[in-house]
Design an enzyme around this catalytic site. Sequence first.
Site, PDB file in Angstrom:
ATOM      1  N   PRO A   1       0.830  -1.204   0.000  1.00 14.13           N
ATOM      2  CA  PRO A   1       0.000   0.000   0.000  1.00 14.13           C
ATOM      3  C   PRO A   1       0.862   1.251   0.000  1.00 14.13           C
ATOM      4  O   PRO A   1       1.801   1.370   0.777  1.00 14.13           O
ATOM      5  CB  PRO A   1      -0.802  -0.124   1.304  1.00 14.13           C
ATOM      6  CG  PRO A   1       0.045  -0.989   2.184  1.00 14.13           C
ATOM      7  CD  PRO A   1       0.757  -1.939   1.277  1.00 14.13           C
ATOM      8  N   MET A   2       0.543   2.176  -0.894  1.00 10.81           N
ATOM      9  CA  MET A   2       1.308   3.424  -1.012  1.00 10.81           C
ATOM     10  C   MET A   2       0.352   4.574  -1.270  1.00 10.81           C
ATOM     11  O   MET A   2      -0.402   4.556  -2.255  1.00 10.81           O
ATOM     12  CB  MET A   2       2.320   3.320  -2.166  1.00 10.81           C
ATOM     13  CG  MET A   2       3.445   2.330  -1.918  1.00 10.81           C
ATOM     14  SD  MET A   2       4.455   2.042  -3.389  1.00 10.81           S
ATOM     15  CE  MET A   2       3.376   0.945  -4.339  1.00 10.81           C
ATOM     16  N   THR A   3       0.356   5.564  -0.395  1.00 11.83           N
ATOM     17  CA  THR A   3      -0.519   6.721  -0.555  1.00 11.83           C
ATOM     18  C   THR A   3      -0.168   7.466  -1.836  1.00 11.83           C
ATOM     19  O   THR A   3       0.986   7.830  -2.055  1.00 11.83           O
ATOM     20  CB  THR A   3      -0.374   7.669   0.654  1.00 11.83           C
ATOM     21  OG1 THR A   3      -0.754   6.974   1.835  1.00 11.83           O
ATOM     22  CG2 THR A   3      -1.264   8.892   0.483  1.00 11.83           C
TER      23      THR A   3
ATOM     24  N   GLN B   1      -6.979  -1.109   2.015  1.00 21.49           N
ATOM     25  CA  GLN B   1      -6.418  -0.877   3.347  1.00 21.49           C
ATOM     26  C   GLN B   1      -7.249   0.204   4.034  1.00 21.49           C
ATOM     27  O   GLN B   1      -7.460   1.282   3.477  1.00 21.49           O
ATOM     28  CB  GLN B   1      -4.961  -0.420   3.263  1.00 21.49           C
ATOM     29  CG  GLN B   1      -4.316  -0.335   4.648  1.00 21.49           C
ATOM     30  CD  GLN B   1      -2.940   0.293   4.608  1.00 21.49           C
ATOM     31  OE1 GLN B   1      -2.800   1.495   4.407  1.00 21.49           O
ATOM     32  NE2 GLN B   1      -1.918  -0.529   4.803  1.00 21.49           N
TER      33      GLN B   1
ATOM     34  N   HIS C   1      -4.937  -0.854   8.801  1.00 25.25           N
ATOM     35  CA  HIS C   1      -3.658  -0.165   8.993  1.00 25.25           C
ATOM     36  C   HIS C   1      -3.468   0.116  10.485  1.00 25.25           C
ATOM     37  O   HIS C   1      -4.092   1.002  11.043  1.00 25.25           O
ATOM     38  CB  HIS C   1      -3.640   1.140   8.195  1.00 25.25           C
ATOM     39  CG  HIS C   1      -2.267   1.723   8.023  1.00 25.25           C
ATOM     40  ND1 HIS C   1      -1.201   1.384   8.819  1.00 25.25           N
ATOM     41  CD2 HIS C   1      -1.784   2.638   7.129  1.00 25.25           C
ATOM     42  CE1 HIS C   1      -0.129   2.062   8.437  1.00 25.25           C
ATOM     43  NE2 HIS C   1      -0.451   2.811   7.407  1.00 25.25           N
TER      44      HIS C   1
ATOM     45  N   HIS D   1       2.747   2.809  11.654  1.00 25.10           N
ATOM     46  CA  HIS D   1       3.279   4.095  11.194  1.00 25.10           C
ATOM     47  C   HIS D   1       2.850   5.295  12.024  1.00 25.10           C
ATOM     48  O   HIS D   1       2.932   6.439  11.563  1.00 25.10           O
ATOM     49  CB  HIS D   1       2.932   4.325   9.735  1.00 25.10           C
ATOM     50  CG  HIS D   1       3.446   3.266   8.826  1.00 25.10           C
ATOM     51  ND1 HIS D   1       3.207   3.248   7.473  1.00 25.10           N
ATOM     52  CD2 HIS D   1       4.210   2.164   9.058  1.00 25.10           C
ATOM     53  CE1 HIS D   1       3.792   2.180   6.928  1.00 25.10           C
ATOM     54  NE2 HIS D   1       4.405   1.512   7.887  1.00 25.10           N
TER      55      HIS D   1
ATOM     56  N   TYR E   1      -0.248   6.008  13.140  1.00 23.18           N
ATOM     57  CA  TYR E   1      -1.625   6.448  12.961  1.00 23.18           C
ATOM     58  C   TYR E   1      -2.479   5.939  14.123  1.00 23.18           C
ATOM     59  O   TYR E   1      -1.960   5.409  15.102  1.00 23.18           O
ATOM     60  CB  TYR E   1      -2.130   6.012  11.591  1.00 23.18           C
ATOM     61  CG  TYR E   1      -1.303   6.614  10.468  1.00 23.18           C
ATOM     62  CD1 TYR E   1      -1.215   7.993  10.320  1.00 23.18           C
ATOM     63  CD2 TYR E   1      -0.584   5.812   9.585  1.00 23.18           C
ATOM     64  CE1 TYR E   1      -0.430   8.560   9.314  1.00 23.18           C
ATOM     65  CE2 TYR E   1       0.193   6.372   8.579  1.00 23.18           C
ATOM     66  CZ  TYR E   1       0.274   7.741   8.453  1.00 23.18           C
ATOM     67  OH  TYR E   1       1.052   8.295   7.477  1.00 23.18           O
TER      68      TYR E   1
END
Length: 372
Positions: free
Chosen positions: A32-34, A109, A176, A179, A181
């Site tokens: 997953p990559m924003t 995600q 998620h 990181h 969050y």
Amino acid sequence: MPTNFVERVRDILVRPLSLGGLTLPNRVVMAPMTREFSPGGVPGDDVARYYARRAAAGVGLIITEGTFVGHDSAGSSARVPHFHGDEALAGWSAVAEAVHQAGGRIMPQLWHVGMDRTAGSPPVPDAPRIGPSGIALDGTKSGKEMTQADIDNVVAAYATAAASAEALGFDGVEIHGGHGYLIDQFLWGHTNRRTDAYGGDIVARTRFAAQVVAACRESVSDDFPISFRFSQWKVNHYQARVAETPQELQTMLGLLADAGADAFHCSTRRFHLPEFEGSDLNLAGWAKKLSGRPAISVGSVGLSNEFLQMVPGQQSTVTDIGELLDRMERDEFDLVAVGRALLGDPEWLQKVLAGRVDELNPFHLGLVGSLY
């Protein structure tokens, strides 16, 4: 590339794996990559083509960029996709259909940024910053401590999103929990100063995460897979640790597995680094050993440096994956998530399996500004 090496690559990476009722054809996952290419939180045709392109090139499982659950404080961008609301869900339905038509499998995600939210930012400018103790990663008291009602509402938002994922035809869902969050803010003692049932030792700090997992599990079919992503590191706090010892990690993962997590996605910045002294196992290796659940490893796979070391105008150097193959051959972990290497070259897996590594297109920061 020597024929015997190509055969080894295929023998190790092209093995099926079951997660719940889902069978994956190989061991490679798109990380997953924003990307922030969903204006108003709605993914469009370009997003569908972006994911379908990787599916068509053989990636076994695609995990989407983080998507905001249906809670006012969940997000901090007008261009990150939502996973709630009719328009956004219709967009995601088209994404899932495109990936499936290309022969792939896909999980969204689910994400809540918690105290990482910037005050006044979209999608809901008036929404407060919230967290377990209202404490940001830098230690400042700059938000609202969540009440039990807040906790219950966020848990319900995750469960609703998971149910929507199954209803739209997705193949599973990822939560998620890393990181720095919201879920991670509960897991990490630095941001969780609560003195009630949600704060204190690792058992109490895992309570919120376990409730999220359990609520998602109750909202979907028994064989609908749930992946839980976690990390030790946080943004700008790279030495942070949720679990100081293997024993603490075992306790945390055991609670999450009991709640219904089928797999653990173990986020590290470099997959080859050991997690605890006295062992070469990385975080995913420890997660598999301690939980008995399949584990996904990630971190600078196939590239010479990590994202934070990138310099504008400079590209990463493509590196061999020999150490990755060694670890997977030992079944240290089950799956490997590939991020930037798949942004640089959607056909990364096809080329690696064919021994065409000299044809790989390397990643550079310019790719972040486009969606291909």
